[in-house]
Design a protein around this motif. Structure first.
Motif, PDB file in Angstrom:
ATOM      1  N   VAL A  28       0.955  -0.818  -0.129  1.00 11.72           N
ATOM      2  CA  VAL A  28      -0.050  -0.665  -0.113  1.00 11.72           C
ATOM      3  C   VAL A  28       0.656   1.141  -0.234  1.00 11.72           C
ATOM      4  O   VAL A  28       1.734   1.185   0.777  1.00 11.72           O
ATOM      5  CB  VAL A  28      -0.826   0.159   1.242  1.00 11.72           C
ATOM      6  CG1 VAL A  28      -1.750   1.251   1.132  1.00 11.72           C
ATOM      7  CG2 VAL A  28      -1.674  -1.345   1.296  1.00 11.72           C
ATOM      8  N   ALA A  52      -7.262   1.649   3.548  1.00 12.66           N
ATOM      9  CA  ALA A  52      -6.950   1.941   2.173  1.00 12.66           C
ATOM     10  C   ALA A  52      -7.679   2.281   1.608  1.00 12.66           C
ATOM     11  O   ALA A  52      -9.035   2.016   1.714  1.00 12.66           O
ATOM     12  CB  ALA A  52      -6.994   0.027   3.105  1.00 12.66           C
ATOM     13  N   GLU A  53      -7.248   2.862   0.550  1.00  8.29           N
ATOM     14  CA  GLU A  53      -8.040   3.486  -0.272  1.00  8.29           C
ATOM     15  C   GLU A  53      -7.935   3.415  -1.537  1.00  8.29           C
ATOM     16  O   GLU A  53      -6.386   3.068  -1.834  1.00  8.29           O
ATOM     17  CB  GLU A  53      -7.706   5.342  -0.042  1.00  8.29           C
ATOM     18  CG  GLU A  53      -8.486   5.633   1.367  1.00  8.29           C
ATOM     19  CD  GLU A  53      -8.198   7.378   2.049  1.00  8.29           C
ATOM     20  OE1 GLU A  53      -7.160   7.983   0.976  1.00  8.29           O
ATOM     21  OE2 GLU A  53      -8.424   7.671   2.898  1.00  8.29           O
ATOM     22  N   HIS A  54      -8.662   3.848  -2.076  1.00 12.98           N
ATOM     23  CA  HIS A  54      -8.190   3.326  -3.485  1.00 12.98           C
ATOM     24  C   HIS A  54      -7.902   4.515  -4.483  1.00 12.98           C
ATOM     25  O   HIS A  54      -8.663   5.961  -4.706  1.00 12.98           O
ATOM     26  CB  HIS A  54      -9.596   2.407  -4.866  1.00 12.98           C
ATOM     27  CG  HIS A  54     -10.062   1.468  -4.144  1.00 12.98           C
ATOM     28  ND1 HIS A  54      -8.804   0.432  -4.740  1.00 12.98           N
ATOM     29  CD2 HIS A  54     -10.626   1.017  -3.686  1.00 12.98           C
ATOM     30  CE1 HIS A  54      -9.664  -0.612  -4.053  1.00 12.98           C
ATOM     31  NE2 HIS A  54     -10.559  -0.426  -3.846  1.00 12.98           N
ATOM     32  N   GLY A  55      -6.234   4.431  -4.794  1.00 12.67           N
ATOM     33  CA  GLY A  55      -5.974   6.074  -5.694  1.00 12.67           C
ATOM     34  C   GLY A  55      -5.803   5.616  -7.069  1.00 12.67           C
ATOM     35  O   GLY A  55      -6.282   4.677  -7.630  1.00 12.67           O
ATOM     36  N   ASP A  56      -4.563   6.263  -7.459  1.00 17.51           N
ATOM     37  CA  ASP A  56      -4.936   6.235  -9.180  1.00 17.51           C
ATOM     38  C   ASP A  56      -4.067   5.173  -9.650  1.00 17.51           C
ATOM     39  O   ASP A  56      -4.545   4.681 -11.159  1.00 17.51           O
ATOM     40  CB  ASP A  56      -4.066   7.282  -9.772  1.00 17.51           C
ATOM     41  CG  ASP A  56      -4.671   8.962  -9.591  1.00 17.51           C
ATOM     42  OD1 ASP A  56      -5.934   9.198  -9.499  1.00 17.51           O
ATOM     43  OD2 ASP A  56      -4.192  10.400  -8.548  1.00 17.51           O
ATOM     44  N   ARG A  57      -3.072   5.153  -8.518  1.00 16.82           N
ATOM     45  CA  ARG A  57      -2.423   3.432  -9.526  1.00 16.82           C
ATOM     46  C   ARG A  57      -2.054   2.342  -7.904  1.00 16.82           C
ATOM     47  O   ARG A  57      -1.077   1.735  -7.842  1.00 16.82           O
ATOM     48  CB  ARG A  57      -0.764   4.065  -8.800  1.00 16.82           C
ATOM     49  CG  ARG A  57      -0.424   5.709 -10.065  1.00 16.82           C
ATOM     50  CD  ARG A  57       0.450   5.619 -10.390  1.00 16.82           C
ATOM     51  NE  ARG A  57       1.106   6.845 -11.141  1.00 16.82           N
ATOM     52  CZ  ARG A  57       2.046   7.824 -11.251  1.00 16.82           C
ATOM     53  NH1 ARG A  57       3.325   6.904 -10.101  1.00 16.82           N
ATOM     54  NH2 ARG A  57       2.423   8.192 -12.064  1.00 16.82           N
ATOM     55  N   GLY A  58      -3.449   2.581  -7.926  1.00 21.43           N
ATOM     56  CA  GLY A  58      -3.751   1.008  -6.506  1.00 21.43           C
ATOM     57  C   GLY A  58      -3.782   1.618  -5.591  1.00 21.43           C
ATOM     58  O   GLY A  58      -4.648   2.946  -5.181  1.00 21.43           O
ATOM     59  N   LEU A  59      -3.621   0.732  -4.102  1.00 15.20           N
ATOM     60  CA  LEU A  59      -3.744   1.279  -2.907  1.00 15.20           C
ATOM     61  C   LEU A  59      -2.945   1.846  -2.290  1.00 15.20           C
ATOM     62  O   LEU A  59      -2.421   2.418  -2.908  1.00 15.20           O
ATOM     63  CB  LEU A  59      -4.129  -0.614  -1.756  1.00 15.20           C
ATOM     64  CG  LEU A  59      -5.305  -0.702  -2.150  1.00 15.20           C
ATOM     65  CD1 LEU A  59      -5.076  -2.231  -1.245  1.00 15.20           C
ATOM     66  CD2 LEU A  59      -6.825  -0.634  -2.195  1.00 15.20           C
ATOM     67  N   LYS A  60      -3.881   3.153  -1.681  1.00 13.59           N
ATOM     68  CA  LYS A  60      -3.284   4.293  -0.709  1.00 13.59           C
ATOM     69  C   LYS A  60      -4.093   4.470   0.408  1.00 13.59           C
ATOM     70  O   LYS A  60      -4.722   4.248   0.780  1.00 13.59           O
ATOM     71  CB  LYS A  60      -3.326   4.811  -1.208  1.00 13.59           C
ATOM     72  CG  LYS A  60      -3.126   7.045  -0.947  1.00 13.59           C
ATOM     73  CD  LYS A  60      -3.983   7.999  -1.630  1.00 13.59           C
ATOM     74  CE  LYS A  60      -2.975   8.988  -0.976  1.00 13.59           C
ATOM     75  NZ  LYS A  60      -3.679  10.335  -0.937  1.00 13.59           N
TER      76      LYS A  60
END
Length: 145
Positions: A28, A52-60
Motif C-alpha cells: 500500500v 486503505a483507499e483506492h488511489g490513481d495507481r492502486g491502494l493508498k
C-alpha cells in the motif's frame, strides 16, 4: 475499514513509501500528506494503522497512525561539526550537528524544489539558481566532497 501493516520503505525526502499489509496482498502506497505526525518517525519495520483507499495507481494509505514504533527509527546520518559560526550574527556554536549531502543528491532535490516552487522558471534560470545555491552550500561544507 482500518488495516494494519509494517512500513517496508519510506523516503522522507520524496515523501512517500510503502506498507506491507498484515493481511497480505499488494503493498500500500503511503504519502507524507496523509500523516498527522513527523515523517521522520516512519522507518522500515514500524507498524502502522491506516484506512486503505483506492488511489490513481492502486491502494493508498489514508489516516495513517503509528501502532508500534519498536523498530529503531532510521535517519540519514548526521555529521558532527566541531565548531560553527553564524554568517548573519557572528555567534559561535559548538557541537553543531547537520546533514551533509552528496552534491548530486542535493542538486536533484534542489532542482525538484525549484520546479515545484515556480513552474514558470526557464531551464536557464533553474540552472543559474541551482549553481548559485550549490556554491553557497559547498562554501559552508554542507555537501560531501
Amino acid at each position: 475499514m482500518l488495516s494494519t501493516g509494517k512500513v517496508i520503505r519510506f523516503d522522507e525526502f520524496k515523501g512517500y513509501g510503502f506498507v506491507a499489509p498484515d493481511e497480505g496482498g499488494e503493498d500500500v502506497f503511503i504519502h507524507v500528506n496523509d500523516l498527522d505526525f513527523d515523517k521522520r518517525l516512519l522507518a522500515p519495520g514500524v507498524r502502522v494503522e491506516y484506512v486503505a483507499e483506492h488511489g490513481d495507481r492502486g491502494l493508498k494509505a489514508g489516516q495513517v497512525q503509528i501502532v508500534d514504533s519498536a523498530a529503531p527509527v532510521q535517519h540519514r546520518p548526521a555529521h558532527p561539526v566541531a565548531h560553527a559560526v553564524s554568517a548573519s550574527t557572528g555567534h559561535e556554536y559548538d557541537d553543531v550537528v547537520c546533514d551533509v549531502l552528496a552534491r548530486g543528491d542535493f542538486s536533484t532535490e534542489l532542482t525538484e524544489a525549484l520546479l515545484q516552487a515556480n513552474r514558470g522558471l526557464t531551464a536557464e534560470q533553474v540552472l543559474d539558481v541551482r549553481e548559485a545555491v550549490i556554491r553557497i552550500a559547498a562554501s559552508h561544507k554542507w555537501l560531501e566532497g
